[in-house]
Design a protein around this motif. Structure first.
Motif, PDB file in Angstrom:
ATOM      1  N   ASP A   1      97.954  14.522 -89.704  1.00 33.51           N
ATOM      2  CA  ASP A   1      96.936  13.494 -89.461  1.00 33.51           C
ATOM      3  C   ASP A   1      96.298  13.631 -88.075  1.00 33.51           C
ATOM      4  OD1 ASP A   1      97.165  12.411 -91.942  1.00 33.51           O
ATOM      5  OD2 ASP A   1      98.541  10.799 -91.346  1.00 33.51           O
ATOM      6  N   VAL A   2      97.142  13.961 -87.098  1.00 29.52           N
ATOM      7  CA  VAL A   2      96.621  14.138 -85.735  1.00 29.52           C
ATOM      8  C   VAL A   2      95.601  15.277 -85.728  1.00 29.52           C
ATOM      9  CG1 VAL A   2      97.242  14.921 -83.409  1.00 29.52           C
ATOM     10  CG2 VAL A   2      98.619  13.174 -84.539  1.00 29.52           C
ATOM     11  N   LEU A   3      95.933  16.373 -86.413  1.00 26.24           N
ATOM     12  CA  LEU A   3      95.014  17.511 -86.446  1.00 26.24           C
ATOM     13  C   LEU A   3      93.727  17.154 -87.190  1.00 26.24           C
ATOM     14  CD1 LEU A   3      97.520  20.448 -87.093  1.00 26.24           C
ATOM     15  CD2 LEU A   3      96.164  20.064 -85.020  1.00 26.24           C
ATOM     16  N   LEU A   4      93.873  16.456 -88.298  1.00 28.58           N
ATOM     17  CA  LEU A   4      92.668  16.078 -89.054  1.00 28.58           C
ATOM     18  C   LEU A   4      91.768  15.151 -88.229  1.00 28.58           C
ATOM     19  CD1 LEU A   4      94.151  15.567 -92.644  1.00 28.58           C
ATOM     20  CD2 LEU A   4      92.450  17.273 -91.959  1.00 28.58           C
ATOM     21  N   ASP A   5      92.397  14.213 -87.517  1.00 35.08           N
ATOM     22  CA  ASP A   5      91.619  13.327 -86.645  1.00 35.08           C
ATOM     23  C   ASP A   5      90.891  14.140 -85.566  1.00 35.08           C
ATOM     24  OD1 ASP A   5      92.220  11.055 -87.935  1.00 35.08           O
ATOM     25  OD2 ASP A   5      93.734  10.335 -86.508  1.00 35.08           O
ATOM     26  N   TYR A   6      91.595  15.104 -85.016  1.00 31.29           N
ATOM     27  CA  TYR A   6      90.990  15.938 -83.969  1.00 31.29           C
ATOM     28  C   TYR A   6      89.804  16.723 -84.541  1.00 31.29           C
ATOM     29  CZ  TYR A   6      90.367  19.425 -80.348  1.00 31.29           C
ATOM     30  OH  TYR A   6      89.815  20.230 -79.387  1.00 31.29           O
ATOM     31  N   PHE A   7      90.004  17.310 -85.721  1.00 31.49           N
ATOM     32  CA  PHE A   7      88.902  18.063 -86.349  1.00 31.49           C
ATOM     33  C   PHE A   7      87.677  17.164 -86.537  1.00 31.49           C
ATOM     34  CE2 PHE A   7      92.088  20.904 -88.903  1.00 31.49           C
ATOM     35  CZ  PHE A   7      92.498  21.494 -87.716  1.00 31.49           C
ATOM     36  N   SER A   8      87.949  15.978 -87.012  1.00 23.51           N
ATOM     37  CA  SER A   8      86.861  15.077 -87.357  1.00 23.51           C
ATOM     38  C   SER A   8      86.188  14.486 -86.118  1.00 23.51           C
ATOM     39  CB  SER A   8      87.419  13.972 -88.252  1.00 23.51           C
ATOM     40  OG  SER A   8      86.420  13.056 -88.554  1.00 23.51           O
ATOM     41  N   ASN A   9      87.004  13.965 -85.200  1.00 18.98           N
ATOM     42  CA  ASN A   9      86.446  13.207 -84.076  1.00 18.98           C
ATOM     43  C   ASN A   9      86.028  14.068 -82.893  1.00 18.98           C
ATOM     44  OD1 ASN A   9      86.898  10.847 -85.495  1.00 18.98           O
ATOM     45  ND2 ASN A   9      88.989  10.653 -84.703  1.00 18.98           N
ATOM     46  N   GLU A  10      86.654  15.198 -82.750  1.00 22.37           N
ATOM     47  CA  GLU A  10      86.355  16.023 -81.570  1.00 22.37           C
ATOM     48  C   GLU A  10      85.573  17.292 -81.915  1.00 22.37           C
ATOM     49  OE1 GLU A  10      86.977  15.072 -78.440  1.00 22.37           O
ATOM     50  OE2 GLU A  10      87.808  13.203 -79.196  1.00 22.37           O
ATOM     51  N   LEU A  11      85.886  17.867 -83.072  1.00 21.01           N
ATOM     52  CA  LEU A  11      85.171  19.092 -83.446  1.00 21.01           C
ATOM     53  C   LEU A  11      84.039  18.802 -84.427  1.00 21.01           C
ATOM     54  CD1 LEU A  11      88.132  21.635 -83.886  1.00 21.01           C
ATOM     55  CD2 LEU A  11      86.935  20.945 -81.806  1.00 21.01           C
ATOM     56  N   PHE A  12      83.892  17.529 -84.824  1.00 25.55           N
ATOM     57  CA  PHE A  12      82.820  17.082 -85.731  1.00 25.55           C
ATOM     58  C   PHE A  12      82.820  17.860 -87.049  1.00 25.55           C
ATOM     59  CE2 PHE A  12      81.106  16.474 -81.362  1.00 25.55           C
ATOM     60  CZ  PHE A  12      81.170  15.094 -81.337  1.00 25.55           C
ATOM     61  N   ILE A  13      84.008  18.147 -87.552  1.00 24.64           N
ATOM     62  CA  ILE A  13      84.115  18.870 -88.820  1.00 24.64           C
ATOM     63  C   ILE A  13      84.316  17.857 -89.946  1.00 24.64           C
ATOM     64  CG2 ILE A  13      85.665  20.387 -90.144  1.00 24.64           C
ATOM     65  CD1 ILE A  13      86.127  21.891 -87.476  1.00 24.64           C
ATOM     66  N   ASP A  14      83.610  18.064 -91.042  1.00 27.81           N
ATOM     67  CA  ASP A  14      83.805  17.210 -92.213  1.00 27.81           C
ATOM     68  C   ASP A  14      85.160  17.579 -92.842  1.00 27.81           C
ATOM     69  OD1 ASP A  14      83.789  15.844 -94.567  1.00 27.81           O
ATOM     70  OD2 ASP A  14      81.998  16.807 -95.392  1.00 27.81           O
ATOM     71  N   THR A  15      86.101  16.667 -92.757  1.00 25.95           N
ATOM     72  CA  THR A  15      87.457  16.990 -93.195  1.00 25.95           C
ATOM     73  C   THR A  15      87.735  16.542 -94.632  1.00 25.95           C
ATOM     74  OG1 THR A  15      88.208  14.922 -92.209  1.00 25.95           O
ATOM     75  CG2 THR A  15      88.452  16.912 -90.877  1.00 25.95           C
ATOM     76  N   SER A  16      86.708  16.091 -95.328  1.00 29.25           N
ATOM     77  CA  SER A  16      86.963  15.553 -96.673  1.00 29.25           C
ATOM     78  C   SER A  16      87.568  16.604 -97.609  1.00 29.25           C
ATOM     79  CB  SER A  16      85.688  14.971 -97.272  1.00 29.25           C
ATOM     80  OG  SER A  16      84.644  15.898 -97.175  1.00 29.25           O
ATOM     81  N   ASP A  17      87.251  17.878 -97.367  1.00 30.14           N
ATOM     82  CA  ASP A  17      87.796  18.929 -98.241  1.00 30.14           C
ATOM     83  C   ASP A  17      88.869  19.766 -97.543  1.00 30.14           C
ATOM     84  OD1 ASP A  17      86.191  18.263-100.401  1.00 30.14           O
ATOM     85  OD2 ASP A  17      84.518  19.478 -99.644  1.00 30.14           O
ATOM     86  N   VAL A  18      89.347  19.307 -96.403  1.00 30.99           N
ATOM     87  CA  VAL A  18      90.337  20.108 -95.668  1.00 30.99           C
ATOM     88  C   VAL A  18      91.747  19.693 -96.087  1.00 30.99           C
ATOM     89  CG1 VAL A  18      91.246  20.721 -93.385  1.00 30.99           C
ATOM     90  CG2 VAL A  18      88.775  20.404 -93.708  1.00 30.99           C
ATOM     91  N   ALA A  19      92.468  20.625 -96.680  1.00 33.72           N
ATOM     92  CA  ALA A  19      93.868  20.382 -97.052  1.00 33.72           C
ATOM     93  C   ALA A  19      94.772  21.106 -96.057  1.00 33.72           C
ATOM     94  CB  ALA A  19      94.119  20.909 -98.460  1.00 33.72           C
ATOM     95  N   ASN A  20      96.072  20.886 -96.198  1.00 34.69           N
ATOM     96  CA  ASN A  20      96.988  21.494 -95.240  1.00 34.69           C
ATOM     97  C   ASN A  20      96.999  23.020 -95.309  1.00 34.69           C
ATOM     98  OD1 ASN A  20      97.651  19.002 -94.348  1.00 34.69           O
ATOM     99  ND2 ASN A  20      99.871  19.237 -94.602  1.00 34.69           N
TER     100      ASN A  20
END
Lengths: 80, 305
Positions: free
Chosen positions: A6-25
């Protein structure tokens, strides 16, 4: 703070501006082009800062860093 | 909406280069009443014709005062210039069997005040804005592919060693001039946000047509997007597309954070003026970290091969 999925997904989304809707582990991050070199550097620095550690150049490999699962596994092995 | 009897023949699209102005021209050109030639550079040439330089005593040295000494008033000069330039476009529209024309040349955004001097309210203006950092990214790609910088960017490139910073300043200047212009001409100028057009093209085109005093015929967008003939100077890339792609929005998010932080300081006020959220980027770097980032980058490059 501990690095989790979750921390990584939050970082991707909030800091790298990546759409994480399709990002799985197991989604490939760097080799798929989802995260480019600049943001991969940011991600490594984020991991270092969060875990209070330094990722050494030989550890910068696709096996260690190319998915959320691989990152978590890499950090787990280092901590052991 | 402009009344039929006082509807100007000319429609002029203004916007910083890489703001989606070609897409808009392509859409309007599919209308049965509107002719859309390639980029003519006629308006910026007209603006340059009127340009002048101040002398030490404050006198503007240029054609306005030069001909002024011959008894030619500025009003007459600008009228003759307008008739001269619009005449070519009127003729083109007539040859195309259409009643109106739309003119769009990418670099016109850097000549707005000059264009305003001779166009006045004798045309309708569509003032296109797009997120500044998407413009910056696209400008960089555009200049790389063309292998040159348009002359309007030379001063920015000379002043700023980093091209993205130079483009950001160019966007800020062009966009603020454009918004000022739109505010001075509320009846004749319509602000157009690229992202709004992309998000809901059908609805947005209906709004545009209402402003222009036209009716959108059925299938206008399909007709526009099926026409791949770029005609004259144009952005061939836009004409190679047969659909409106949302992927052109938020491309800036892939820029490095250090770059974003620097660009944010340049563009934030103007982003807000355009109705975009300002960027809030917190990034601190030491020399040691910067060196490590560089080394890490080198290592990452080796993973690609």
């Amino acid at each position: 703070m501990q690095i989790t999925s979750d921390v990584l997904l939050d970082y991707f989304s909030n800091e790298l501006f990546i759409d994480t809707s399709d990002v799985a582990n197991d989604t490939l991050l760097f080799s798929s082009g989802l995260i480019d070199s600049f943001n991969m550097i940011n991600l490594i620095m984020f991991i270092e800062e969060t875990c209070q550690t330094k990722v050494k150049p030989p550890e910068i490999t696709l096996d260690n860093l190319d998915s959320i699962d691989r990152i978590l596994s890499f950090l787990e092995k280092r901590a052991a | 909406m402009a009344a039929e009897q006082d509807k100007p023949q000319g429609i002029i699209i203004l916007g910083a280069p890489r703001s989606g102005t070609t897409l808009l021209r392509r859409i309007l050109g599919a209308h049965p009443n509107i002719a859309a030639p390639g980029e003519t550079y006629a308006l910026s040439a007209g603006a340059r014709f009127l340009s002048s330089d101040p002398s030490i005593d404050g006198m503007q040295v240029g054609v306005v005062n030069g001909l002024g000494f011959l008894g030619v008033e500025e009003e007459e000069l600008t009228l003759r210039l307008r008739n001269f330039i619009f005449g070519f476009l009127n003729d083109y529209a007539a040859r195309e069997g259409k009643t109106r024309w739309v003119e769009k040349t990418a670099i016109d955004a850097f000549h707005i005040e000059g264009i305003e001097r001779f166009c006045g309210d004798d045309a309708q203006f569509l003032c296109v804005t797009r997120h500044g950092l998407d413009v910056v990214c696209s400008m960089e790609e555009w200049c790389q592919k063309s292998g040159s910088y348009p002359r309007e960017l030379h001063a920015y490139i000379r002043q700023h060693s980093q091209p993205l910073v130079a483009f950001a300043h160019a966007w800020v200047d062009a966009t603020n001039t454009l918004l000022d212009f739109a505010e001075r001409h509320p009846d004749n100028a319509m602000p157009v946000r690229y992202e709004d057009l992309i998000a809901s093209p059908e609805d947005y085109v209906a709004k545009l047509m209402s402003f222009l005093g036209e009716t959108a015929p059925e299938g206008l967008l399909e007709t526009a997007l099926s026409d791949t003939d770029a005609r004259g100077f144009s952005d061939w890339k836009t004409f190679s597309k047969s659909s409106i792609e949302k992927s052109s929005v938020n491309r800036w998010r892939r820029l490095p954070r250090a770059t974003l932080q620097e660009l944010a300081q340049i563009v934030n006020n103007t982003l807000e003026r355009c109705g975009y959220d300002p960027l809030s980027i917190k990034f601190e770097d030491s020399d040691e970290n910067a060196r490590r980032r560089y080394e890490t980058g080198l290592k990452l490059q080796s993973l690609k091969s």
